[in-house]
Design an enzyme around this catalytic site. Structure first.
Site, PDB file in Angstrom:
ATOM      1  N   GLU A  84      -2.857   0.403  -3.943  1.00 47.10           N
ATOM      2  CA  GLU A  84      -2.341  -0.887  -3.489  1.00 47.10           C
ATOM      3  C   GLU A  84      -1.936  -1.735  -4.683  1.00 47.10           C
ATOM      4  O   GLU A  84      -2.450  -1.565  -5.774  1.00 47.10           O
ATOM      5  CB  GLU A  84      -3.399  -1.696  -2.711  1.00 47.10           C
ATOM      6  CG  GLU A  84      -3.935  -1.061  -1.478  1.00 47.10           C
ATOM      7  CD  GLU A  84      -5.015  -0.035  -1.774  1.00 47.10           C
ATOM      8  OE1 GLU A  84      -5.762  -0.192  -2.760  1.00 47.10           O
ATOM      9  OE2 GLU A  84      -5.088   0.943  -1.032  1.00 47.10           O
ATOM     10  N   HIS A 120       0.857  -1.188   0.000  1.00 43.01           N
ATOM     11  CA  HIS A 120       0.000   0.000   0.000  1.00 43.01           C
ATOM     12  C   HIS A 120       0.890   1.233   0.000  1.00 43.01           C
ATOM     13  O   HIS A 120       1.838   1.314   0.770  1.00 43.01           O
ATOM     14  CB  HIS A 120      -0.910   0.023   1.232  1.00 43.01           C
ATOM     15  CG  HIS A 120      -1.657   1.308   1.375  1.00 43.01           C
ATOM     16  ND1 HIS A 120      -2.755   1.598   0.596  1.00 43.01           N
ATOM     17  CD2 HIS A 120      -1.453   2.376   2.172  1.00 43.01           C
ATOM     18  CE1 HIS A 120      -3.198   2.811   0.931  1.00 43.01           C
ATOM     19  NE2 HIS A 120      -2.419   3.301   1.885  1.00 43.01           N
ATOM     20  N   SER A 175       0.857   5.474   0.198  1.00 42.76           N
ATOM     21  CA  SER A 175       0.147   6.734   0.459  1.00 42.76           C
ATOM     22  C   SER A 175       1.133   7.695   1.109  1.00 42.76           C
ATOM     23  O   SER A 175       2.205   7.297   1.551  1.00 42.76           O
ATOM     24  CB  SER A 175      -1.065   6.515   1.359  1.00 42.76           C
ATOM     25  OG  SER A 175      -0.662   6.249   2.683  1.00 42.76           O
TER      26      SER A 175
END
Length: 175
Positions: A164, A150, A152
């Protein structure tokens, strides 16, 4: 004109950045999909840590450094992006069962993206965090596994939609 070829230039420079490490690091490849049906291809180099912690009759904790170059291909949108990442990864290695040795892995690292938009996701900036969870098994010098990555920016910049990659991977130890 440079902007048109930025992805290719970024990919070539990233590959060159791996070259000094290839003789000392082991190699991994993976293929995956995102939740937005993009295809990801990843080439990585990793180096095991020599330490073991919390050894018991069940297994032990160990880890490795992982560098990866990922190609993000959004076929329906005709976009290609790249990311270069570096992560420390902790591994719980179970005791060997016959010729197989199962494991769990988890890590948090950093990633630099060639674009702030990957498919239909806005990352908000080129620098992001890479979180991972994985499971798999070792078979001699071979490692097979499934991993969720993932990415971010942890709210540092807006927007922070994140993305993801769910991937199958194979790695080989040269030692």
């Amino acid at each position: 004109m440079v902007k048109k070829y930025f992805s290719t230039i970024f990919f070539a420079l990233a590959l060159l950045s791996f070259s000094p490490f290839l003789y000392a690091w082991d190699l991994a490849v993976s293929v995956g999909r995102t939740g937005q049906t993009q295809t990801t291809y990843r080439v990585g180099a990793f180096q095991d840590w020599s330490s073991r912690w919390l050894e018991s009759s069940t297994g032990y904790v160990s880890g490795f450094w992982d560098m990866g170059l990922t190609r993000w291909q959004a076929g329906d949108l005709g976009q290609t992006s790249y990311s270069l990442s570096l992560s420390p990864v902790f591994v719980y290695q179970f005791k060997r069962s016959g010729s197989l040795q199962p494991f769990f892995e988890a890590g948090i690292g950093a990633a630099a993206f060639s674009k702030t938009r990957v498919g239909d996701k806005q990352l908000g900036g080129s620098l992001n965090f890479e979180d991972r969870l994985g499971v798999g098994f070792d078979y001699g010098k071979h490692r097979f596994g499934f991993r969720v990555l993932h990415y971010s920016n942890a709210g540092i910049s807006k927007p922070n939609e994140g993305i993801e990659s769910y991937s199958l991977y194979y790695s080989y130890r040269f030692d």
